[in-house]
Design a protein around this motif. Structure first.
Motif, PDB file in Angstrom:
ATOM      1  N   ALA A  77      20.497  45.656  86.327  1.00  0.00           N
ATOM      2  CA  ALA A  77      19.874  44.972  87.699  1.00  0.00           C
ATOM      3  C   ALA A  77      19.686  43.420  87.430  1.00  0.00           C
ATOM      4  CB  ALA A  77      18.749  45.792  87.723  1.00  0.00           C
ATOM      5  N   GLY A  78      19.591  43.265  85.775  1.00  0.00           N
ATOM      6  CA  GLY A  78      19.364  42.098  86.054  1.00  0.00           C
ATOM      7  C   GLY A  78      20.985  41.405  86.132  1.00  0.00           C
ATOM      8  N   SER A  79      22.152  41.549  86.061  1.00  0.00           N
ATOM      9  CA  SER A  79      23.493  40.901  86.671  1.00  0.00           C
ATOM     10  C   SER A  79      23.682  40.866  88.164  1.00  0.00           C
ATOM     11  CB  SER A  79      24.795  41.434  86.208  1.00  0.00           C
ATOM     12  OG  SER A  79      25.914  40.858  86.061  1.00  0.00           O
ATOM     13  N   HIS A 135      21.511  38.667  89.426  1.00  0.00           N
ATOM     14  CA  HIS A 135      21.643  36.892  89.466  1.00  0.00           C
ATOM     15  C   HIS A 135      23.254  36.785  90.087  1.00  0.00           C
ATOM     16  CE1 HIS A 135      23.103  32.952  87.460  1.00  0.00           C
ATOM     17  NE2 HIS A 135      24.558  33.773  87.717  1.00  0.00           N
ATOM     18  N   ASN A 136      24.008  37.452  90.620  1.00  0.00           N
ATOM     19  CA  ASN A 136      25.101  37.555  91.246  1.00  0.00           C
ATOM     20  C   ASN A 136      25.115  37.288  92.381  1.00  0.00           C
ATOM     21  OD1 ASN A 136      26.735  37.168  88.819  1.00  0.00           O
ATOM     22  ND2 ASN A 136      26.965  39.537  88.733  1.00  0.00           N
ATOM     23  N   ALA A 137      24.345  38.344  93.149  1.00  0.00           N
ATOM     24  CA  ALA A 137      23.710  38.510  94.596  1.00  0.00           C
ATOM     25  C   ALA A 137      22.951  36.984  95.273  1.00  0.00           C
ATOM     26  CB  ALA A 137      22.965  39.364  94.931  1.00  0.00           C
ATOM     27  N   HIS A 138      22.158  36.719  94.028  1.00  0.00           N
ATOM     28  CA  HIS A 138      21.234  35.578  94.101  1.00  0.00           C
ATOM     29  C   HIS A 138      21.842  34.100  94.294  1.00  0.00           C
ATOM     30  CE1 HIS A 138      19.125  32.075  93.245  1.00  0.00           C
ATOM     31  NE2 HIS A 138      18.271  32.415  94.174  1.00  0.00           N
ATOM     32  N   CYS A 139      23.320  33.887  93.764  1.00  0.00           N
ATOM     33  CA  CYS A 139      24.251  32.848  93.714  1.00  0.00           C
ATOM     34  C   CYS A 139      24.572  32.979  94.768  1.00  0.00           C
ATOM     35  CB  CYS A 139      24.859  32.604  92.177  1.00  0.00           C
ATOM     36  SG  CYS A 139      24.500  32.350  90.810  1.00  0.00           S
ATOM     37  N   PHE A 162      18.479  43.422  98.088  1.00  0.00           N
ATOM     38  CA  PHE A 162      20.125  44.317  98.421  1.00  0.00           C
ATOM     39  C   PHE A 162      20.750  44.260  97.278  1.00  0.00           C
ATOM     40  CE2 PHE A 162      24.549  42.082  97.807  1.00  0.00           C
ATOM     41  CZ  PHE A 162      24.648  43.037  97.698  1.00  0.00           C
ATOM     42  N   ALA A 163      20.202  43.312  95.815  1.00  0.00           N
ATOM     43  CA  ALA A 163      20.479  43.717  94.524  1.00  0.00           C
ATOM     44  C   ALA A 163      20.057  45.106  94.206  1.00  0.00           C
ATOM     45  CB  ALA A 163      20.108  42.297  93.997  1.00  0.00           C
ATOM     46  N   ARG A 164      18.150  45.540  94.223  1.00  0.00           N
ATOM     47  CA  ARG A 164      18.344  46.743  93.713  1.00  0.00           C
ATOM     48  C   ARG A 164      18.640  47.490  94.057  1.00  0.00           C
ATOM     49  NH1 ARG A 164      13.550  43.305  94.216  1.00  0.00           N
ATOM     50  NH2 ARG A 164      12.714  44.020  96.676  1.00  0.00           N
TER      51      ARG A 164
END
Length: 409
Positions: free
Chosen positions: A77-79, A82-86, A65-67
């Protein structure tokens, strides 16, 4: 399921998830709003892709989803990862607390790497034939893994192993590690070499020829803090927050009973007997079990932490757990050391030896100064051998001053 149906599912679960977050004192209102924005985007993504949202609540699903989101919005992409994972991990934790049947969230940082067959056999040898406890096995496997990586770098096969390879490896370790650590690595290598010889993988026995740094037993007394510094550290902990209550209770237990990091992180809710006011403790290395009286100050701190500090929805019965979802138990001594060092520095206590065992040594020193019988102190600390307690005699400075002889003129 159509996109609108996914958004409807999100709206139905939203209020209950926020309730779980609030009961666990996990997020500030601002953070909760930000998490909900990311979860809503995730449900919209699942609707567009015709995916089952709950089945996608995994680490892999969150990264996919983040990609997609980063490409669509042309954002970092890195941000986004991180936000999607948390956000999604916190959402999945809350749904699981509400008895939703979700796939296991397996984060990359927590995946167990599959060991090569050689190391698996070596670990079994340490457990079955050497009787090593789990923590010792884990340490020796880590040392051996580093050694095997070193051999691969030098293009050296185990059958052609030479003593010069081992010496070169230990010399390199000495440049990066303390003398005691290097000696410990040498001990692990001896165990590994004996295993290779016993299993026929090595034609000669090299174990007896491994030379590491010389470390004499008890060549240096355990390092302890002045008791006034311990009181300053405890007073510096902000007990008005959930994290502060956890840290204060943990440090109070360690300083009051001399518990080590392994003992305090293994405590569970079942180890506390409120009827008899006792605390059940198991030494992780020796397996020795003993009961300690739950002193009034400690009992009050533990009760307050359980009532106001410890999250109500947790997947474990461990007493001390992380403040972030999914609230897993503190798994290593480095986490305890970080907590101690953080509050010590806040209290203005600076020492090079602020390790996870310093409160244990300080407690032992104080008990010796107060005149506690060594046998009683050994029972409290969980020592099976009386010689282990004798090391603390050397740091009982007030008692040693009474034994000092006058200096001849």
């Amino acid at each position: 399921m159509m996109p609108g149906a996914h958004v409807s599912c999100f709206a139905e679960a939203k209020s209950e998830v926020v309730r779980v977050w609030c009961e666990n004192r996990y997020l500030t209102p601002a953070s909760a709003r930000q998490y909900l924005q990311w979860v809503r985007r995730f449900y919209d993504y699942c609707g567009r892709k015709a995916l089952d949202a709950e089945l996608q609540l995994t680490h892999a699903g969150a990264m996919a989803f983040a990609r997609w989101y980063a490409r669509r919005r042309h954002t970092d992409a890195g941000s986004a990862r991180h936000n999607a994972h948390c956000a999604l991990r916190a959402w999945a934790f809350a749904l699981r607390s509400m008895d939703h049947d979700l796939p296991v969230w397996e984060s990359v940082s927590r995946r167990q790497e599959v060991q090569p067959p050689l190391l698996q056999e070596f670990a079994e040898y340490l457990r079955q034939h050497r009787g090593n406890p789990a923590m010792t096995v884990k340490k020796k496997i880590a040392h051996t893994t580093s050694f095997l990586a070193y051999l691969r770098h030098r293009h050296r096969h185990l059958r052609h192993l030479k003593l010069s390879d081992i010496d070169a490896f230990l010399v390199g370790c000495r440049e990066h590690y303390a003398r005691t650590t290097t000696a410990d690595i040498g001990c692990s290598l001896r165990s590994f070499l004996r295993f290779l010889r016993v299993t026929g993988r090595l034609p000669v026995d090299l174990a007896s020829s491994v030379v590491g740094p010389m470390v004499r037993r008890d060549e240096r007394p355990p390092r302890a803090l002045p008791w006034v510094d311990v009181l300053r550290i405890l007073a510096a902990v902000d007990s008005t927050t959930a994290k502060g209550q956890r840290d204060y209770t943990m440090l109070l237990l360690m300083s009051t009973y001399g518990l080590g990091a392994g003992e305090v992180t293994r405590l569970t809710l079942d180890d506390i007997d409120w009827h008899t006011l006792t605390l059940h403790v198991v030494r992780p290395k020796t397996g020795v079990e003993f009961l300690l009286p739950l002193l009034p100050a400690v009992a009050c701190a533990v009760a307050r932490y359980l009532q106001d500090g410890r999250p109500r929805h947790t997947p474990t019965r461990h007493l001390f757990i992380s403040t972030k979802a999914p609230h897993l138990p503190l798994g290593c001594s480095s986490a305890v050391r970080y907590i101690l060092v953080t509050h010590a520095h806040s209290a203005g206590v600076w020492a090079e030896y602020l390790g996870s065992h310093v409160l244990r040594h300080t407690h032992a020193c104080r008990q010796m100064e107060l005149g506690v019988v060594p046998k009683v102190l050994g029972d409290i600390l969980g020592h099976r051998n009386a010689d282990s307690v004798s090391a603390y005699v050397r740091i009982a400075t007030e008692g040693l001053r009474q034994l000092a002889l006058p200096v001849p003129r």
